[in-house]
Scaffold this motif. Structure first.
Motif, PDB file in Angstrom:
ATOM      1  N   ILE A  94       2.056  87.085  17.311  1.00 42.06           N
ATOM      2  CA  ILE A  94       2.535  87.176  18.696  1.00 42.06           C
ATOM      3  C   ILE A  94       1.745  88.252  19.441  1.00 42.06           C
ATOM      4  CG2 ILE A  94       4.501  87.746  20.180  1.00 42.06           C
ATOM      5  CD1 ILE A  94       4.824  85.046  18.840  1.00 42.06           C
ATOM      6  N   GLY A  95       1.542  89.394  18.795  1.00 41.80           N
ATOM      7  CA  GLY A  95       0.776  90.479  19.419  1.00 41.80           C
ATOM      8  C   GLY A  95      -0.636  90.076  19.761  1.00 41.80           C
ATOM      9  N   GLU A  96      -1.245  89.255  18.915  1.00 40.09           N
ATOM     10  CA  GLU A  96      -2.599  88.759  19.156  1.00 40.09           C
ATOM     11  C   GLU A  96      -2.621  87.817  20.360  1.00 40.09           C
ATOM     12  OE1 GLU A  96      -6.078  86.308  16.713  1.00 40.09           O
ATOM     13  OE2 GLU A  96      -4.079  86.529  15.826  1.00 40.09           O
ATOM     14  N   ILE A  97      -1.625  86.960  20.453  1.00 35.44           N
ATOM     15  CA  ILE A  97      -1.529  86.031  21.585  1.00 35.44           C
ATOM     16  C   ILE A  97      -1.408  86.800  22.892  1.00 35.44           C
ATOM     17  CG2 ILE A  97      -0.061  84.271  22.675  1.00 35.44           C
ATOM     18  CD1 ILE A  97       0.573  83.289  19.782  1.00 35.44           C
ATOM     19  N   ILE A  98      -0.507  87.773  22.899  1.00 38.97           N
ATOM     20  CA  ILE A  98      -0.290  88.580  24.104  1.00 38.97           C
ATOM     21  C   ILE A  98      -1.537  89.396  24.437  1.00 38.97           C
ATOM     22  CG2 ILE A  98       1.043  90.512  25.043  1.00 38.97           C
ATOM     23  CD1 ILE A  98       3.413  89.395  23.346  1.00 38.97           C
ATOM     24  N   GLY A  99      -2.195  89.926  23.403  1.00 38.00           N
ATOM     25  CA  GLY A  99      -3.424  90.699  23.621  1.00 38.00           C
ATOM     26  C   GLY A  99      -4.563  89.863  24.161  1.00 38.00           C
ATOM     27  N   THR A 100      -4.570  88.584  23.805  1.00 35.95           N
ATOM     28  CA  THR A 100      -5.610  87.664  24.265  1.00 35.95           C
ATOM     29  C   THR A 100      -5.377  87.244  25.710  1.00 35.95           C
ATOM     30  OG1 THR A 100      -5.925  86.822  22.032  1.00 35.95           O
ATOM     31  CG2 THR A 100      -6.699  85.429  23.820  1.00 35.95           C
ATOM     32  N   ASP A 101      -4.105  87.041  26.047  1.00 29.45           N
ATOM     33  CA  ASP A 101      -3.762  86.569  27.394  1.00 29.45           C
ATOM     34  C   ASP A 101      -2.372  87.076  27.772  1.00 29.45           C
ATOM     35  OD1 ASP A 101      -3.243  85.245  29.748  1.00 29.45           O
ATOM     36  OD2 ASP A 101      -3.695  83.253  28.966  1.00 29.45           O
ATOM     37  N   ALA A 102      -2.334  88.116  28.585  1.00 34.81           N
ATOM     38  CA  ALA A 102      -1.059  88.730  28.969  1.00 34.81           C
ATOM     39  C   ALA A 102      -0.126  87.753  29.678  1.00 34.81           C
ATOM     40  CB  ALA A 102      -1.301  89.962  29.839  1.00 34.81           C
ATOM     41  N   SER A 103      -0.662  86.715  30.299  1.00 33.10           N
ATOM     42  CA  SER A 103       0.211  85.754  30.980  1.00 33.10           C
ATOM     43  C   SER A 103       1.019  84.926  29.978  1.00 33.10           C
ATOM     44  CB  SER A 103      -0.594  84.837  31.906  1.00 33.10           C
ATOM     45  OG  SER A 103      -1.423  83.965  31.173  1.00 33.10           O
ATOM     46  N   ALA A 104       0.650  85.011  28.699  1.00 30.49           N
ATOM     47  CA  ALA A 104       1.410  84.309  27.662  1.00 30.49           C
ATOM     48  C   ALA A 104       2.817  84.888  27.529  1.00 30.49           C
ATOM     49  CB  ALA A 104       0.679  84.386  26.320  1.00 30.49           C
ATOM     50  N   ILE A 105       3.005  86.136  27.925  1.00 34.26           N
ATOM     51  CA  ILE A 105       4.335  86.759  27.855  1.00 34.26           C
ATOM     52  C   ILE A 105       5.349  85.926  28.624  1.00 34.26           C
ATOM     53  CG2 ILE A 105       5.705  88.771  28.531  1.00 34.26           C
ATOM     54  CD1 ILE A 105       3.155  90.458  28.032  1.00 34.26           C
ATOM     55  N   ALA A 106       5.013  85.550  29.838  1.00 33.26           N
ATOM     56  CA  ALA A 106       5.936  84.758  30.658  1.00 33.26           C
ATOM     57  C   ALA A 106       6.233  83.412  30.000  1.00 33.26           C
ATOM     58  CB  ALA A 106       5.359  84.558  32.059  1.00 33.26           C
ATOM     59  N   THR A 107       5.214  82.777  29.458  1.00 36.14           N
ATOM     60  CA  THR A 107       5.404  81.482  28.805  1.00 36.14           C
ATOM     61  C   THR A 107       6.322  81.624  27.598  1.00 36.14           C
ATOM     62  OG1 THR A 107       3.232  80.735  29.530  1.00 36.14           O
ATOM     63  CG2 THR A 107       4.233  79.534  27.707  1.00 36.14           C
ATOM     64  N   LEU A 108       6.086  82.638  26.771  1.00 39.02           N
ATOM     65  CA  LEU A 108       6.925  82.862  25.599  1.00 39.02           C
ATOM     66  C   LEU A 108       8.368  83.134  26.006  1.00 39.02           C
ATOM     67  CD1 LEU A 108       4.450  84.997  23.471  1.00 39.02           C
ATOM     68  CD2 LEU A 108       5.190  82.653  22.999  1.00 39.02           C
ATOM     69  N   GLN A 109       8.552  83.935  27.044  1.00 43.12           N
ATOM     70  CA  GLN A 109       9.906  84.230  27.524  1.00 43.12           C
ATOM     71  C   GLN A 109      10.586  82.975  28.057  1.00 43.12           C
ATOM     72  OE1 GLN A 109       9.047  87.568  30.124  1.00 43.12           O
ATOM     73  NE2 GLN A 109       9.750  89.002  28.555  1.00 43.12           N
ATOM     74  N   GLU A 110       9.856  82.143  28.774  1.00 45.55           N
ATOM     75  CA  GLU A 110      10.411  80.891  29.293  1.00 45.55           C
ATOM     76  C   GLU A 110      10.832  79.961  28.161  1.00 45.55           C
ATOM     77  OE1 GLU A 110       7.307  79.344  31.767  1.00 45.55           O
ATOM     78  OE2 GLU A 110       7.557  80.922  33.272  1.00 45.55           O
ATOM     79  N   CYS A 111      10.161  80.070  27.023  1.00 45.48           N
ATOM     80  CA  CYS A 111      10.484  79.239  25.863  1.00 45.48           C
ATOM     81  C   CYS A 111      11.650  79.792  25.054  1.00 45.48           C
ATOM     82  CB  CYS A 111       9.256  79.107  24.966  1.00 45.48           C
ATOM     83  SG  CYS A 111       7.939  78.114  25.683  1.00 45.48           S
ATOM     84  N   GLY A 112      12.124  80.986  25.414  1.00 47.87           N
ATOM     85  CA  GLY A 112      13.274  81.556  24.725  1.00 47.87           C
ATOM     86  C   GLY A 112      13.000  82.757  23.854  1.00 47.87           C
ATOM     87  N   MET A 113      11.791  83.265  23.888  1.00 51.12           N
ATOM     88  CA  MET A 113      11.458  84.471  23.127  1.00 51.12           C
ATOM     89  C   MET A 113      11.516  85.662  24.066  1.00 51.12           C
ATOM     90  SD  MET A 113       8.394  83.512  20.574  1.00 51.12           S
ATOM     91  CE  MET A 113       8.352  81.913  19.827  1.00 51.12           C
ATOM     92  N   GLY A 114      12.683  86.260  24.174  1.00 50.83           N
ATOM     93  CA  GLY A 114      12.873  87.379  25.089  1.00 50.83           C
ATOM     94  C   GLY A 114      12.417  88.710  24.543  1.00 50.83           C
ATOM     95  N   CYS A 115      12.057  88.749  23.272  1.00 52.33           N
ATOM     96  CA  CYS A 115      11.717  90.042  22.660  1.00 52.33           C
ATOM     97  C   CYS A 115      10.239  90.119  22.288  1.00 52.33           C
ATOM     98  CB  CYS A 115      12.595  90.280  21.438  1.00 52.33           C
ATOM     99  SG  CYS A 115      12.464  88.984  20.201  1.00 52.33           S
ATOM    100  N   VAL A 116       9.368  89.651  23.153  1.00 50.60           N
ATOM    101  CA  VAL A 116       7.942  89.639  22.840  1.00 50.60           C
ATOM    102  C   VAL A 116       7.366  91.045  22.694  1.00 50.60           C
ATOM    103  CG1 VAL A 116       7.472  87.359  23.804  1.00 50.60           C
ATOM    104  CG2 VAL A 116       7.311  89.378  25.272  1.00 50.60           C
ATOM    105  N   GLY A 117       8.063  92.049  23.159  1.00 54.32           N
ATOM    106  CA  GLY A 117       7.588  93.421  23.032  1.00 54.32           C
ATOM    107  C   GLY A 117       8.151  94.142  21.825  1.00 54.32           C
ATOM    108  N   CYS A 118       8.935  93.459  21.006  1.00 54.76           N
ATOM    109  CA  CYS A 118       9.548  94.127  19.857  1.00 54.76           C
ATOM    110  C   CYS A 118       8.490  94.413  18.790  1.00 54.76           C
ATOM    111  CB  CYS A 118      10.700  93.301  19.295  1.00 54.76           C
ATOM    112  SG  CYS A 118      10.215  91.868  18.335  1.00 54.76           S
ATOM    113  N   PRO A 119       8.742  95.394  17.930  1.00 53.41           N
ATOM    114  CA  PRO A 119       7.758  95.750  16.898  1.00 53.41           C
ATOM    115  C   PRO A 119       7.369  94.584  15.993  1.00 53.41           C
ATOM    116  CG  PRO A 119       9.458  97.423  17.043  1.00 53.41           C
ATOM    117  CD  PRO A 119       9.890  96.288  17.931  1.00 53.41           C
TER     118      PRO A 119
END
Length: 66
Positions: A12-37
């Motif tokens: 997940i960290g790699e995905i977010i590091g590659t494209d920060a706009s992926a955060i919104a997509t992941l959150q829309e899919c139901g992953m609200g904790c993309v910033g968790c350790p």
């Protein structure tokens, strides 16, 4: 999304590091904790399993296929 192709075995960290706009997509899919350790050591497939989310659907959205 970026020109990068995301895969289920990417962290997940790699995905977010590659494209920060992926955060919104992941959150829309139901992953609200993309910033968790755990996001630094958890693959997309593992995170989807933990959250009860369809990995294929998430990948489709991340890769701009949906």
């Amino acid at each position: 999304m970026s020109n990068h192709t995301f895969t289920a075995d990417m962290l997940i960290g790699e995905i977010i590091g590659t494209d920060a706009s992926a955060i919104a997509t992941l959150q829309e899919c139901g992953m609200g904790c993309v910033g968790c350790p755990a996001s630094q050591s958890e693959t997309l497939a593992d995170a989807c399993m933990v959250h009860g989310i369809d990995t294929v659907e998430v990948l489709s959205r991340l890769n701009g296929e949906n």
